[in-house]
Design a protein around this motif. Structure first.
Motif, PDB file in Angstrom:
ATOM      1  N   LYS A   1       0.827  -1.207   0.000  1.00 57.26           N
ATOM      2  CA  LYS A   1       0.000   0.000   0.000  1.00 57.26           C
ATOM      3  C   LYS A   1       0.865   1.263   0.000  1.00 57.26           C
ATOM      4  CE  LYS A   1      -4.010   2.188   1.592  1.00 57.26           C
ATOM      5  NZ  LYS A   1      -3.368   3.403   1.082  1.00 57.26           N
ATOM      6  N   GLY A   2       0.412   2.273  -0.754  1.00 55.26           N
ATOM      7  CA  GLY A   2       1.164   3.520  -0.780  1.00 55.26           C
ATOM      8  C   GLY A   2       0.872   4.372   0.439  1.00 55.26           C
ATOM      9  N   GLY A   3       1.779   5.269   0.709  1.00 62.42           N
ATOM     10  CA  GLY A   3       1.545   6.270   1.742  1.00 62.42           C
ATOM     11  C   GLY A   3       1.643   5.787   3.169  1.00 62.42           C
TER      12      GLY A   3
ATOM     13  N   SER B   1       1.443  18.774   1.261  1.00 66.24           N
ATOM     14  CA  SER B   1       2.751  18.546   1.878  1.00 66.24           C
ATOM     15  C   SER B   1       3.820  18.591   0.790  1.00 66.24           C
ATOM     16  CB  SER B   1       2.783  17.164   2.547  1.00 66.24           C
ATOM     17  OG  SER B   1       2.920  16.135   1.572  1.00 66.24           O
ATOM     18  N   PRO B   2       5.086  18.724   1.178  1.00 61.25           N
ATOM     19  CA  PRO B   2       6.154  18.742   0.161  1.00 61.25           C
ATOM     20  C   PRO B   2       6.176  17.479  -0.712  1.00 61.25           C
ATOM     21  CG  PRO B   2       7.008  19.487   2.276  1.00 61.25           C
ATOM     22  CD  PRO B   2       5.609  19.011   2.529  1.00 61.25           C
ATOM     23  N   PHE B   3       6.011  16.299  -0.082  1.00 62.91           N
ATOM     24  CA  PHE B   3       5.998  15.052  -0.875  1.00 62.91           C
ATOM     25  C   PHE B   3       4.812  15.089  -1.846  1.00 62.91           C
ATOM     26  CE2 PHE B   3       9.206  13.749   1.726  1.00 62.91           C
ATOM     27  CZ  PHE B   3       9.216  12.462   2.266  1.00 62.91           C
TER      28      PHE B   3
ATOM     29  N   THR C   1     -10.757   7.182  10.916  1.00 61.42           N
ATOM     30  CA  THR C   1     -11.035   5.938  11.645  1.00 61.42           C
ATOM     31  C   THR C   1     -12.044   5.080  10.898  1.00 61.42           C
ATOM     32  OG1 THR C   1     -10.705   7.176  13.678  1.00 61.42           O
ATOM     33  CG2 THR C   1     -11.675   4.994  13.903  1.00 61.42           C
TER      34      THR C   1
ATOM     35  N   ARG D   1     -10.360  13.166  11.859  1.00 63.07           N
ATOM     36  CA  ARG D   1      -9.988  11.933  12.557  1.00 63.07           C
ATOM     37  C   ARG D   1     -11.105  10.882  12.486  1.00 63.07           C
ATOM     38  NH1 ARG D   1      -5.147  10.274  16.032  1.00 63.07           N
ATOM     39  NH2 ARG D   1      -5.882   8.214  16.614  1.00 63.07           N
TER      40      ARG D   1
ATOM     41  N   TYR E   1      -8.692  17.389   7.033  1.00 65.79           N
ATOM     42  CA  TYR E   1      -8.288  16.224   7.829  1.00 65.79           C
ATOM     43  C   TYR E   1      -9.375  16.029   8.888  1.00 65.79           C
ATOM     44  CZ  TYR E   1      -6.146  13.215  11.215  1.00 65.79           C
ATOM     45  OH  TYR E   1      -5.936  12.174  12.082  1.00 65.79           O
TER      46      TYR E   1
ATOM     47  N   GLY F   1      -1.229   6.742  -1.145  1.00 67.98           N
ATOM     48  CA  GLY F   1      -1.887   6.982   0.133  1.00 67.98           C
ATOM     49  C   GLY F   1      -2.525   8.343   0.299  1.00 67.98           C
TER      50      GLY F   1
ATOM     51  N   GLU G   1      -5.283  20.593   6.767  1.00 65.53           N
ATOM     52  CA  GLU G   1      -5.479  21.250   8.061  1.00 65.53           C
ATOM     53  C   GLU G   1      -5.267  22.749   7.891  1.00 65.53           C
ATOM     54  OE1 GLU G   1      -4.361  18.753  11.703  1.00 65.53           O
ATOM     55  OE2 GLU G   1      -2.978  18.052  10.157  1.00 65.53           O
TER      56      GLU G   1
END
Lengths: 287, 290
Positions: free
Chosen positions: A11-13, B191-193, B249, B245, B243, B11, B220
């Motif tokens: 899985k990525g990330g 984010s940078p990535f 979940t 939570r 974001y 992801g 955020e």
């Protein structure tokens, strides 16, 4: 071969690159780094590289036609298995796999195959050791070949520099670049997260590693997002004979460190630091 | 309209968004959810489809008839992938490297090479939550994803809205999956990535002449480099998801925020409506950039 540890996930990330960078920082220069996620190389964002050497990567070939010789017979199109030739016999560069069959079947010898420049690979000095990394041109194929090139260069470097470990930051997935990242390594650390999707992917990556005969171990990142899934991942892993080397919690210092361009262990000096350091020690011991 | 979801970075939430968006769209129209991330398909984890058909995807791999082989080495010359090895006293096939181009078999002067199918993976068709569902799975240990993705695309039903969940990255698997779609939704984390990899995926859409839009996920705070990038490239921001939570979940459990969290039902409904409104515009623009 120097001890080579590949960090993969399926899985990525899940945090492969973040953890690889932290391990590199903890290794105190006794490491060579290989960023094998050539599709989307991110390790350089945490390692502060100064590029030293750059090399072109010729991943495959592209067909070129000499118009004067072409009679328009279409033998090339008929023989192509990848639907890479249009009605007008022009090539679709995205479908073309560079197999060269068109060149062989052309009755006029009108087609030649030329090397295709499909990326670059680099050798850089970083804050944590020498790093070999690469960039595949977006949309190109043969990423597995570029990964192999990166590993080869990194392997040679690791021997020359007499480091103890070669750390490979692997790509997500299970296809050719992943296989090229883990073939022949001393071991693979699988980084997973406690989600149902990651659990599904975990089975597959562990099966792949077993098929390839690669020794594997697991670490669960962001474990506290879902404790039940975390336990399920650990059980799944152990049932397959793959030990769990640790759990790392969800922590805001990960994104904070990334914004600063640092591995998290350079940003956090508290519990998180010790947690990751312990995982690294176990990784070194296990492989 | 065929909408693909890509990202560059893994992801970022492609699958989560794909499945929930598909459900939201299904309120107004017939929808097909296609999981083209054949290396790690996950849409089925959320939707639990009932499958009605399975198709095998095979690659034609060479087999050498030893009796007819004179070790001339032509197959090794022809093969661009290093899959044929002619050693002193034998000729070998390395099936993992073979792309199924058929060159060796076609060109063997002794006609000593025949081809046999080798299973690459599966494509499964089914239904889930009123959606038509299509998914591909690469067999563990196989290296080549694109032939499975191409087969999936052949099975896409016409006349429906289609959502295609793609793999991360920017190479041949991702290209295969997004190609032929009308609109590519790039899912990015601030984010940078995320930004670095978004650029790689975006470049693929440019090379393909594919319209693209941005979905900023797990935000955020606004990340200015990303905002500037979107502005500079003229990339429309089609949704901005915070974001959350609770959402995280629920998704971790493989459950569907569209069904269980009213604020998220609303967010996905709004995105679905926006996309349907854009449909004519997307079609008219065809393969031109925004």
């Amino acid at each position: 071969m120097v001890k080579t540890i590949a960090v993969v996930s399926g899985k990525g990330g899940t945090g492969k690159t973040s953890l690889t960078a932290s391990f590199a920082a903890l290794a105190a220069k006794d490491v060579v780094l290989a960023d094998c996620d050539v599709d989307a190389a991110n390790l350089f964002l945490l390692a502060r590289p100064t590029a030293q050497e750059s090399h072109p990567f010729y991943g495959g070939q592209i067909p070129v036609r000499q118009a004067e010789r072409c009679t328009g017979c279409g033998a090339c199109r008929d023989a192509c298995r990848f639907q890479a030739l249009e009605e007008d016999l022009s090539w679709d560069s995205f479908s073309c796999e560079g197999c060269g069959v068109c060149r062989w079947v052309c009755p006029q010898g009108a087609i030649s195959m030329e090397k295709e420049l499909s990326g670059q690979w680099h050798l850089s000095e970083t804050a944590y050791g020498t790093m070999v990394h690469a960039r595949l041109e977006p949309g190109r194929a043969n990423s597995g070949k570029l990964v192999t090139r990166v590993r080869q260069a990194a392997g040679e470097l690791a021997l020359e520099e007499r480091v103890s470990t070669l750390l490979v930051d692997g790509p997500p997935g299970m296809g050719c670049p992943v296989i090229a990242s883990v073939t022949g390594v001393t071991g693979a650390l699988v980084v997973t997260e406690p989600t149902r999707a990651a659990l599904h992917d975990l089975t597959r990556i562990l099966d792949l590693l077993r098929q390839l005969g690669v020794k594997a171990a697991l670490v669960i990142n962001r474990w506290d997002v879902h404790e039940d899934n975390c336990r399920a991942a650990e059980k799944l892993s152990r049932d397959r004979g793959t030990p769990v080397l640790g759990r790392i919690p969800y922590h805001r210092d990960f994104p904070r460190a990334m914004s600063r361009g640092l591995p998290v262990v350079e940003h956090n000096q508290g519990t998180l630091y010790r947690n990751i350091r312990d995982v690294w020690l176990r990784v070194q011991e296990y492989f | 309209m065929i909408i693909s979801l890509a990202s560059g970075k893994g992801g970022t939430g492609k699958t989560t968004i794909a499945v929930n968006l598909a459900l939201a769209l299904a309120l107004s129209t017939q929808v097909q959810l296609v999981d083209a991330d054949v290396e790690e398909p996950n849409a089925h984890v959320f939707l639990s489809p009932v499958f009605s058909r399975t198709h095998e995807v095979n690659l034609l791999i060479p087999r050498i008839r030893k009796a007819s082989c004179n070790l001339c080495g032509m197959c090794q010359r022809v093969c661009s992938f290093g899959a044929m090895a002619v050693l002193g006293d034998r000729a070998l096939v390395l099936p993992e490297l073979c792309h199924g181009c058929g060159g060796c078999s076609l060109l063997c002067p002794q006609q000593a090479i025949e081809e046999a199918p080798r299973l690459l993976g599966l494509v499964q068709q089914g239904k889930a939550h009123g959606l038509d569902f299509l998914m591909g799975t690469l067999k563990v240990g196989r290296a080549l994803a694109p032939p499975i993705i191409e087969r999936i695309k052949e099975l896409v039903l016409p006349g429906m809205e289609v959502i295609v969940d793609c793999s991360p990255g920017s190479s041949c698997s991702m290209v295969s999956a997004v190609r032929g779609s009308d609109l590519c939704l790039l899912v990015v984390e601030p984010s940078p990535f995320g930004l670095h990899d978004l650029d790689l995926a975006y470049r693929v859409t440019r090379k393909l002449g594919l319209s693209a839009g941005l979905i900023i996920n797990r935000q955020e705070m606004k990340y200015s480099p990303l905002e500037e990038y979107a502005e500079e490239k003229g990339l429309p921001i089609l949704a901005r998801f915070p974001y959350d939570r609770q959402m995280a979940t629920l998704s971790a459990q493989g459950r569907l925020p569209y069904l269980d969290l009213p604020p998220w039902r609303e967010k996905f409904t709004l995105l679905a409506q926006r996309l349907l409104q854009m449909k004519e515009e997307v079609r008219e623009r065809g393969r031109r950039p925004w």
